[in-house]
Structures are given as structure tokens and as C-alpha cells.
Design an enzyme around this catalytic site. Structure first.
Site, short mmCIF file in Angstrom:
data_model
loop_
_atom_site.label_atom_id
_atom_site.label_comp_id
_atom_site.label_asym_id
_atom_site.label_seq_id
_atom_site.Cartn_x
_atom_site.Cartn_y
_atom_site.Cartn_z
N LEU A 97 0.83 -1.21 0.00
CA LEU A 97 0.00 0.00 0.00
C LEU A 97 0.86 1.25 0.00
O LEU A 97 1.83 1.36 0.75
CB LEU A 97 -0.90 0.00 1.24
CG LEU A 97 -1.71 1.29 1.48
CD1 LEU A 97 -2.75 1.50 0.39
CD2 LEU A 97 -2.37 1.25 2.86
N HIS A 98 0.50 2.20 -0.85
CA HIS A 98 1.20 3.49 -0.85
C HIS A 98 0.29 4.56 -1.43
O HIS A 98 -0.57 4.29 -2.27
CB HIS A 98 2.52 3.44 -1.64
CG HIS A 98 2.39 2.95 -3.04
ND1 HIS A 98 2.29 1.61 -3.36
CD2 HIS A 98 2.34 3.61 -4.23
CE1 HIS A 98 2.20 1.46 -4.67
NE2 HIS A 98 2.21 2.67 -5.23
N THR A 99 0.48 5.77 -0.96
CA THR A 99 -0.28 6.91 -1.44
C THR A 99 0.66 7.91 -2.09
O THR A 99 1.66 8.31 -1.49
CB THR A 99 -1.03 7.59 -0.27
OG1 THR A 99 -1.91 6.65 0.34
CG2 THR A 99 -1.85 8.78 -0.78
#
Length: 206
Positions: A97-99
Site C-alpha cells: 500500500l502506498h499513497t
């Protein structure tokens, strides 16, 4: 930041400019524009947003708000793109997960072209089933499958003018050296400390 920090299977400790209890922020290997950074949970088994525990989720979004404010201040951005590609069919290129936090500007605004660039942002992550789904997405349903590769950034058919904040075509986005990313991370860490100290109200986001 003595303990090694990983983005999926990749060691990124020296790219990290902020770390909280469950989350970190790092500079980008192939930034779309200057100031394009990532927010990532420390736990590498978090592939999707729904994998976060409640404490991790609270910490993640608190960090996201802090770095959002900081990047807008540091790069004098008019607006910010905040993008989560949650799963390979959504364009996620690394199985962790990454933004993405991406500065945007009134001048040289590339509009939705930024999303095409995100589809081709690649951290070289790999998990067999996950990567297979990613390949299928790019082959039959990906955004780039619906559009040709662009050789220059354009808006309404007009080539964008040159400048430090102009989105570069993929051919000009090179993998950066670790020394360059380490220097940027150190600079951003110092500037973030300055940013937080400038407004006592910001300490609530730490």
C-alpha cells in the site's frame, strides 16, 4: 531511522524523510514532478487499504495530512493530487500500500494526464499472482491500453512549456541515484522540522 525500512521487498531507508509509529514518507525513485512523494505503512504485508489495522489506519491518515500540508508548503503548490491505486486492476504497481502525493500548479496544468503517468509509475515490485493481475490490467484494461504512449506532455494538443514543475514524458524520467534521493530526503527532513516548528498547531499531526 536505524531499523531498515522496506517498500515491498526494496530497502528504502535512505529515501525516508519522515517516520511515525506505523507509517513513513519517502522520496521517489522516478518522480512524476518535483515533490512527488509516497506515504507507506511500515508493515510490508499491507497490500491494500483494508489491510490496515485501526491504529495503523489512524496513523496512516494522520501522516498523510501532515505530509500533504508540508509538500504544498515546500513546493508552493496550488493544489495536490492524493492518489491510492488499491490493487493491480486499479493501476497499483508495487504490492505494498502506498499513497502518491503530487504537487499541481495553475501554470502548466497537465489535467488528467497525471493519471496516465501514475499507471506507468513503477517501483519494480513483484509477487507472482499479484504481478500477473498487474500485467493483465496493463494488457487489456489499463489506462495506457486505451491511449498511445505520449512522447511529450500536452494539454489540449499543445506542448507544455519548460520549467522545473512541468510533467516530463516517460522517456525523460530516469531512475535516480541513491545519493540524489538520500540528499533530497535529508533536505526534506530538515525542511519538515522547520515547517512543523513554524506552527505549533501542526504538532498534533506528529
Amino acid at each position: 531511522m536505524n531499523k531498515p525500512i522496506y517498500f515491498s521487498k526494496f530497502l528504502v531507508t535512505e529515501q525516508v524523510f519522515y517516520k511515525s509509529k506505523y507509517t513513513y514518507a519517502l522520496v521517489n525513485l522516478k518522480p512524476i514532478v518535483p515533490g512527488h512523494v509516497l506515504i507507506v505503512p511500515l508493515r510490508t504485508t499491507v497490500l491494500n487499504l483494508s489491510d490496515l489495522t485501526m491504529p495503523e489506519s489512524q496513523d496512516y491518515f494522520k501522516t498523510l495530512q501532515l505530509i500533504h500540508r508540508f509538500i504544498k508548503w515546500q513546493y508552493k503548490a496550488d493544489s495536490i493530487n492524493v492518489a491510492i491505486q488499491d490493487g493491480p486492476e486499479a493501476g497499483q504497481s508495487v504490492p505494498h500500500l502506498h499513497t502518491h502525493i503530487i504537487p499541481r500548479y495553475k501554470i502548466n496544468n497537465v489535467g488528467d494526464l497525471i493519471y496516465d503517468k501514475l499507471d506507468h509509475w513503477d517501483g519494480n515490485g513483484t509477487l507472482t499472482d499479484w504481478q500477473g493481475r498487474r500485467d493483465e490490467y496493463l494488457g487489456v484494461g489499463g489506462r495506457q491500453a486505451r491511449k498511445n504512449n505520449s512522447t511529450s506532455a500536452t494539454v489540449d494538443g499543445d506542448e507544455l512549456s519548460q520549467g522545473p514543475n512541468v510533467l516530463k514524458p516517460d522517456s525523460q524520467r530516469k531512475v535516480r541515484a541513491l545519493t540524489e534521493m538520500k540528499k533530497e530526503a535529508e533536505d526534506l527532513q530538515a525542511r519538515l522540522e522547520e515547517f512543523v516548528s513554524s506552527d505549533p498547531g501542526l504538532t498534533q499531526w506528529l
